[in-house]
Write an enzyme that holds these catalytic residues in place. Structure first.
Site, PDB file in Angstrom:
ATOM      1  N   LYS A  14      27.055 -23.284 -28.847  1.00  9.13           N
ATOM      2  CA  LYS A  14      27.380 -24.203 -29.951  1.00  9.13           C
ATOM      3  C   LYS A  14      26.123 -24.890 -30.498  1.00  9.13           C
ATOM      4  O   LYS A  14      25.946 -24.971 -31.707  1.00  9.13           O
ATOM      5  CB  LYS A  14      28.383 -25.278 -29.489  1.00  9.13           C
ATOM      6  CG  LYS A  14      29.712 -24.721 -28.995  1.00  9.13           C
ATOM      7  CD  LYS A  14      30.709 -25.821 -28.680  1.00  9.13           C
ATOM      8  CE  LYS A  14      30.340 -26.739 -27.558  1.00  9.13           C
ATOM      9  NZ  LYS A  14      30.286 -26.098 -26.208  1.00  9.13           N
ATOM     10  N   ARG A  89      37.232 -32.656 -28.073  1.00  9.19           N
ATOM     11  CA  ARG A  89      37.340 -31.981 -26.793  1.00  9.19           C
ATOM     12  C   ARG A  89      38.658 -32.302 -26.085  1.00  9.19           C
ATOM     13  O   ARG A  89      38.825 -31.975 -24.905  1.00  9.19           O
ATOM     14  CB  ARG A  89      36.198 -32.462 -25.907  1.00  9.19           C
ATOM     15  CG  ARG A  89      35.144 -31.397 -25.595  1.00  9.19           C
ATOM     16  CD  ARG A  89      34.061 -32.129 -24.839  1.00  9.19           C
ATOM     17  NE  ARG A  89      33.169 -31.358 -24.064  1.00  9.19           N
ATOM     18  CZ  ARG A  89      31.897 -31.132 -24.414  1.00  9.19           C
ATOM     19  NH1 ARG A  89      31.433 -31.492 -25.572  1.00  9.19           N
ATOM     20  NH2 ARG A  89      31.103 -30.524 -23.563  1.00  9.19           N
ATOM     21  N   ARG A 128      19.807 -22.176 -18.421  1.00  9.86           N
ATOM     22  CA  ARG A 128      19.416 -23.340 -19.217  1.00  9.86           C
ATOM     23  C   ARG A 128      18.966 -24.491 -18.310  1.00  9.86           C
ATOM     24  O   ARG A 128      18.042 -25.217 -18.628  1.00  9.86           O
ATOM     25  CB  ARG A 128      20.603 -23.774 -20.102  1.00  9.86           C
ATOM     26  CG  ARG A 128      20.251 -24.846 -21.116  1.00  9.86           C
ATOM     27  CD  ARG A 128      21.364 -25.049 -22.112  1.00  9.86           C
ATOM     28  NE  ARG A 128      22.438 -25.876 -21.602  1.00  9.86           N
ATOM     29  CZ  ARG A 128      23.575 -26.153 -22.261  1.00  9.86           C
ATOM     30  NH1 ARG A 128      23.779 -25.639 -23.455  1.00  9.86           N
ATOM     31  NH2 ARG A 128      24.497 -26.916 -21.737  1.00  9.86           N
ATOM     32  N   ARG A 134      18.642 -31.153 -17.972  1.00 12.19           N
ATOM     33  CA  ARG A 134      20.006 -31.692 -17.922  1.00 12.19           C
ATOM     34  C   ARG A 134      20.535 -31.577 -16.506  1.00 12.19           C
ATOM     35  O   ARG A 134      20.715 -30.475 -15.980  1.00 12.19           O
ATOM     36  CB  ARG A 134      20.908 -30.908 -18.895  1.00 12.19           C
ATOM     37  CG  ARG A 134      20.743 -31.351 -20.328  1.00 12.19           C
ATOM     38  CD  ARG A 134      21.702 -30.626 -21.229  1.00 12.19           C
ATOM     39  NE  ARG A 134      23.106 -30.783 -20.849  1.00 12.19           N
ATOM     40  CZ  ARG A 134      24.114 -30.433 -21.631  1.00 12.19           C
ATOM     41  NH1 ARG A 134      23.878 -29.916 -22.819  1.00 12.19           N
ATOM     42  NH2 ARG A 134      25.353 -30.596 -21.221  1.00 12.19           N
ATOM     43  N   ARG A 146      32.905 -28.341 -15.278  1.00  7.12           N
ATOM     44  CA  ARG A 146      32.965 -28.458 -16.742  1.00  7.12           C
ATOM     45  C   ARG A 146      33.779 -27.317 -17.346  1.00  7.12           C
ATOM     46  O   ARG A 146      34.488 -27.509 -18.338  1.00  7.12           O
ATOM     47  CB  ARG A 146      31.547 -28.495 -17.328  1.00  7.12           C
ATOM     48  CG  ARG A 146      30.897 -29.865 -17.134  1.00  7.12           C
ATOM     49  CD  ARG A 146      29.387 -29.790 -17.072  1.00  7.12           C
ATOM     50  NE  ARG A 146      28.774 -29.325 -18.290  1.00  7.12           N
ATOM     51  CZ  ARG A 146      27.608 -28.661 -18.330  1.00  7.12           C
ATOM     52  NH1 ARG A 146      26.952 -28.381 -17.224  1.00  7.12           N
ATOM     53  NH2 ARG A 146      27.114 -28.291 -19.488  1.00  7.12           N
TER      54      ARG A 146
HETATM   55  P1  AMP Z   1      27.676 -31.212 -24.147  1.00  5.13           P
HETATM   56  O1  AMP Z   1      26.231 -31.466 -24.436  1.00  5.13           O
HETATM   57  O2  AMP Z   1      28.489 -31.036 -25.376  1.00  5.13           O
HETATM   58  O3  AMP Z   1      27.870 -30.089 -23.164  1.00  5.13           O
HETATM   59  O4  AMP Z   1      28.236 -32.531 -23.443  1.00  5.13           O
HETATM   60  C1  AMP Z   1      27.713 -32.990 -22.205  1.00  5.13           C
HETATM   61  C2  AMP Z   1      28.701 -33.934 -21.559  1.00  5.13           C
HETATM   62  O5  AMP Z   1      28.911 -35.081 -22.420  1.00  5.13           O
HETATM   63  C3  AMP Z   1      30.088 -33.361 -21.321  1.00  5.13           C
HETATM   64  O6  AMP Z   1      30.181 -32.628 -20.106  1.00  5.13           O
HETATM   65  C4  AMP Z   1      30.936 -34.642 -21.299  1.00  5.13           C
HETATM   66  O7  AMP Z   1      30.764 -35.320 -20.062  1.00  5.13           O
HETATM   67  C5  AMP Z   1      30.270 -35.497 -22.372  1.00  5.13           C
HETATM   68  N1  AMP Z   1      30.877 -35.241 -23.691  1.00  5.13           N
HETATM   69  C6  AMP Z   1      30.310 -34.606 -24.748  1.00  5.13           C
HETATM   70  N2  AMP Z   1      31.158 -34.545 -25.787  1.00  5.13           N
HETATM   71  C7  AMP Z   1      32.307 -35.140 -25.375  1.00  5.13           C
HETATM   72  C8  AMP Z   1      33.576 -35.364 -25.980  1.00  5.13           C
HETATM   73  N3  AMP Z   1      33.836 -34.941 -27.220  1.00  5.13           N
HETATM   74  N4  AMP Z   1      34.503 -36.021 -25.246  1.00  5.13           N
HETATM   75  C9  AMP Z   1      34.245 -36.460 -24.006  1.00  5.13           C
HETATM   76  N5  AMP Z   1      33.098 -36.250 -23.370  1.00  5.13           N
HETATM   77  C10 AMP Z   1      32.118 -35.602 -24.035  1.00  5.13           C
END
Ligand code: AMP
Length: 191
Positions: A14, A89, A128, A134, A146
């Protein structure tokens, strides 16, 4: 204006595809993951609140996430539209953003779902994790957590958009350019 939800499990590509879409269509990027990481890095109260959820691979509560997105849209008007990356999400977030776009008189979002099998996702995330700094990409149990959270809480978002006839499935396998061409092919039909 076009508003896009770039959808798919962690590791689907994404973020990579968002960057290319922003460039081609001049969209404003809303990555909730990036916004949380920015807040964590700067140790804001939002960052401190989000950290325990993120480190464990859980979703940050809907109310916190929804308010953060609303604030961002209010502060960042966009003529061409937004690309939502990693949001919504949960079903609650999907309903919230639909209403918000409507309240702000912005076009309803299209959902573009990148489809990638779980073995490939885990391989990509571990890769990654070697370079991304991260924490959540460096522990295989958090990566699997996740993926489970995605299946349980996030996958229903696609059904919601399917029902509204605004969801498109796109293979997320292959090289970056090939995937991008598939995505652009869907967008082109809606411009
Ligand atoms: P990402 O970078 O999109 O993989 O997001 C990293 C982490 O941020 C996720 O595993 C969640 O803990 C939190 N997070 C990101 N976007 C959301 C969302 N829309 N709702 C809830 N938690 C989020």
């Amino acid at each position: 204006m076009i508003n896009l939800i770039l959808f798919g499990p962690p590791g689907a590509g994404k973020g990579t595809q968002s960057q290319k879409l922003i460039e081609k269509y001049q969209l404003s990027h809303i990555s909730t993951g990036d916004l949380f990481r920015y807040n964590m890095k700067n140790a804001t109260s939002l960052g401190k609140l989000a950290k325990s959820y993120i480190d464990a691979g859980n979703l940050v509560p809907d109310e916190v996430t929804n308010n953060m997105v609303k604030d961002f849209i209010e502060r960042t008007p966009s003529k061409n539209g937004y690309i939502l990356d990693g949001y919504p999400r949960s079903s609650n977030q999907a309903k919230y953003i639909d209403n918000l776009l409507d309240d702000f008189k912005l076009s309803p979002a299209l959902l573009l779902s990148l489809e990638v099998n779980e073995d490939e996702l885990i391989k990509r995330l571990l890769e990654r994790g070697k370079t991304s700094n991260r924490i959540d990409d460096q522990d295989e149990s958090v990566i699997r957590k996740r993926q489970n959270v995605y299946q349980k809480e996030t996958a229903p978002v696609k059904e919601y958009y399917d029902y509204k006839k605004r969801a498109y499935s796109i293979s997320g396998l292959g090289d970056v350019e090939t995937i991008f061409d598939r995505i652009a092919g869907v967008i082109q039909k809606h411009l």
